[in-house]
Design an enzyme around this catalytic site. Structure first.
Site, short mmCIF file in Angstrom:
data_model
loop_
_atom_site.label_atom_id
_atom_site.label_comp_id
_atom_site.label_asym_id
_atom_site.label_seq_id
_atom_site.Cartn_x
_atom_site.Cartn_y
_atom_site.Cartn_z
N TYR A 190 0.73 -1.29 0.14
CA TYR A 190 -0.05 0.11 0.00
C TYR A 190 0.71 1.36 -0.12
O TYR A 190 0.39 2.48 -0.11
CB TYR A 190 -0.93 0.00 1.39
CG TYR A 190 -2.18 -0.74 1.06
CD1 TYR A 190 -2.30 -2.24 0.87
CD2 TYR A 190 -3.39 -0.12 1.06
CE1 TYR A 190 -3.38 -2.87 0.64
CE2 TYR A 190 -4.55 -0.88 1.03
CZ TYR A 190 -4.52 -2.35 0.86
OH TYR A 190 -5.84 -2.99 0.51
N LYS B 41 2.63 -15.54 3.86
CA LYS B 41 2.65 -16.18 2.96
C LYS B 41 4.29 -16.37 2.60
O LYS B 41 4.73 -16.23 1.47
CB LYS B 41 2.11 -15.32 1.49
CG LYS B 41 1.96 -16.28 0.31
CD LYS B 41 0.91 -17.61 0.38
CE LYS B 41 1.02 -18.48 -0.86
NZ LYS B 41 0.48 -19.69 -0.68
N ASP C 1 -3.50 -18.55 2.84
CA ASP C 1 -4.65 -19.19 1.92
C ASP C 1 -5.19 -20.39 2.78
O ASP C 1 -6.41 -20.28 2.70
CB ASP C 1 -3.75 -19.84 0.58
CG ASP C 1 -2.47 -20.67 0.91
OD1 ASP C 1 -1.90 -20.68 2.14
OD2 ASP C 1 -2.15 -21.42 0.05
N ASP D 167 -6.68 -6.87 4.54
CA ASP D 167 -7.90 -6.27 3.40
C ASP D 167 -8.73 -7.13 3.03
O ASP D 167 -9.88 -7.34 3.11
CB ASP D 167 -7.29 -5.24 2.50
CG ASP D 167 -8.38 -4.77 1.65
OD1 ASP D 167 -9.43 -4.11 2.25
OD2 ASP D 167 -8.40 -4.87 0.35
N ASP E 178 -12.84 -8.85 4.53
CA ASP E 178 -14.22 -8.71 3.62
C ASP E 178 -14.84 -10.11 3.77
O ASP E 178 -15.95 -10.12 3.99
CB ASP E 178 -13.95 -8.34 2.25
CG ASP E 178 -14.09 -6.83 1.94
OD1 ASP E 178 -13.96 -6.12 2.61
OD2 ASP E 178 -14.75 -6.70 0.62
C1 IPM Z 1 -10.58 -0.78 3.23
C2 IPM Z 1 -10.56 -0.46 1.89
C3 IPM Z 1 -9.42 0.50 1.52
C4 IPM Z 1 -8.12 -0.46 1.66
C5 IPM Z 1 -9.25 0.69 -0.07
C6 IPM Z 1 -10.39 1.88 -0.39
C7 IPM Z 1 -7.94 1.75 -0.28
O1 IPM Z 1 -10.79 -1.54 0.95
O2 IPM Z 1 -10.44 -0.12 4.22
O3 IPM Z 1 -10.51 -2.02 3.64
O4 IPM Z 1 -7.93 -1.30 0.66
O5 IPM Z 1 -7.74 -0.47 2.91
MN MN Z 2 -11.31 -3.21 1.92
#
Ligand code: IPM
Ligand code: MN
Ligand code: NAD
Length: 348
Positions: A133, A184, A217, A241, A245
């Site tokens: 990042y 990883k 993984d 990240d 999700d």
């Molecule tokens: C999050 C988002 C951000 C990240 C993006 C929008 C840059 O996906 O906060 O999870 O990857 O950190």
């Molecule tokens: Mn995210």
């Protein structure tokens, strides 16, 4: 003295969910907070060529805490304003811990058959200032058939150690005292090797923590197969990240997931729902405001307003139990009515 809160509603559904979160904060902690609204986001970028003012970080530093909706707009190339605002704040304030709790507030929210929602209670600690990042890299012979693109995965001894140490401290303070580190290192031995060595060094310093390693993984697999085994997970920026999700899906979806970004003991911290600007839902009264409200509750807790934070969580859980919520979590209400359902419970 009232705590000073900077609100950054941002783009898409951001303004809708932040308006809801602000009302929940005012109802749960009347008089305890004062708000500054900052119009940072895509509109500003399209108007002025910058998503936030040049002295934006200075403005943020004058507050006790920051609450952000979401940034992201299809009209902005590469979403560069989002990088400027969101990564700029995380990096600029050195908020190295991204704290993402996973705790379904209703049984039905966990989509896994045979895994009751109530049996899940873990937190992902995502390193928040390094990894791929950092924006190091480049393109060579761009636009040609020979184009080369690099994106450097930056890992520092200091960065890895401080986030792993935070994870160990957190695990030690929780009843189950478990920690998993995911990397990883079998394919990326330079960065992974550093994580492995620091992890091995810290383990004996936290003998009361049961610490284990999983390749990322395998962790993704285990998180779907049986996430009950997790208590505290520490991982790098990119893996964190992606895993969060997935973890959001375990607690009812992106509309439910909350997060905090902080540098322990050094305010201000930044609070935000895990979801993005969801352009397809924007302005349609469909966005779930709960992730933003639960992020606001994390903020109250962080500010020492623990009972007030609990009131928001309890009200959200009660609205979910009554199915007075948006469609993504099994209700039939729009954003405004779902917000009212929570506010009504906060006022009573
Ligand atoms: C999050 C988002 C951000 C990240 C993006 C929008 C840059 O996906 O906060 O999870 O990857 O950190
Ligand atoms: Mn995210
Ligand atoms: P997203 O989180 O916006 O949407 C993913 C899916 O989840 C969509 O189906 C969306 O409708 C649903 N969803 C998200 N939030 C919801 C809510 N509150 N209630 C109900 N459903 C919800 O992710 P995306 O589509 O990948 O990204 C859209 C934009 O947001 C992009 O520009 C992206 O870069 C940005 N983004 C910003 C942040 C942030 O500001 N922290 C986080 C993630 C993505």
């Amino acid at each position: 003295m009232a705590k000073r809160i900077a609100l950054i509603p941002g783009d898409g559904i951001g303004p809708e969910v932040i308006a809801a979160a602000r009302r929940a904060l005012e109802a749960a902690a009347p008089g305890a907070l004062e708000f500054t609204a900052l119009d940072w986001g895509a509109e500003r970028y399209l108007r002025e060529g910058r998503g936030m003012p040049g002295d934006g970080l200075e403005t943020l530093r004058q507050h006790d805490a920051l609450l952000l909706g979401a940034v992201g707009d299809p009209r902005v190339p590469d979403n560069r304003h989002a990088v400027e605002i969101l990564l700029g704040t995380r990096f600029g304030l050195d908020l190295y811990v991204n704290f993402r709790p996973v705790r379904p507030l209703a049984e039905r929210l966990c989509p896994l058959r045979e895994i009751p929602g109530a049996s899940l209670d873990f937190v992902v600690i995502r390193e928040n200032t390094e990894g791929p990042y950092v924006g190091m890299g480049g393109n060579y012979q761009a636009g040609t058939a020979q184009e080369v693109a690099t994106e450097i995965d930056l890992n520092t001894r200091r960065g890895v150690e401080r986030v792993l140490r935070f994870g160990f401290e957190l695990a030690r303070s929780r009843p189950r005292r478990r920690l998993h580190m995911a990397d990883k290192s079998n394919a990326m031995p330079h960065a992974g090797g550093l994580w492995q060595r620091v992890f091995a060094e810290l383990k004996p310093q936290y003998a009361e923590v049961a610490a284990a390693h999983l390749y990322v993984d395998a962790m993704a697999y285990q998180m779907v197969r049986d996430p009950r085994q997790f208590d505290v997970i520490v991982t790098n920026n990119l893996f964190g990240d992606i895993l969060t999700d997935l973890a959001a899906a375990l607690q009812g979806g992106l509309g439910m997931a909350a997060s905090a970004n902080f540098n322990p003991g050094r305010p201000p911290a930044l609070f935000e729902p895990v979801h993005g600007s969801a352009p397809a839902l924007a302005g349609k009264d469909q966005a779930n405001p709960m992730g933003a409200m639960l992020s606001a509750a994390l903020m109250l807790d962080h500010l020492g307003l623990t009972a007030e934070a609990g009131r928001i969580e309890t009200a959200v859980a009660a609205a979910l139990a009554a199915r007075e919520c948006t469609a993504d979590v099994g209700g039939t209400l729009g954003t405004a009515a779902a917000t009212e359902a929570i506010l009504r419970r906060l006022r009573s």
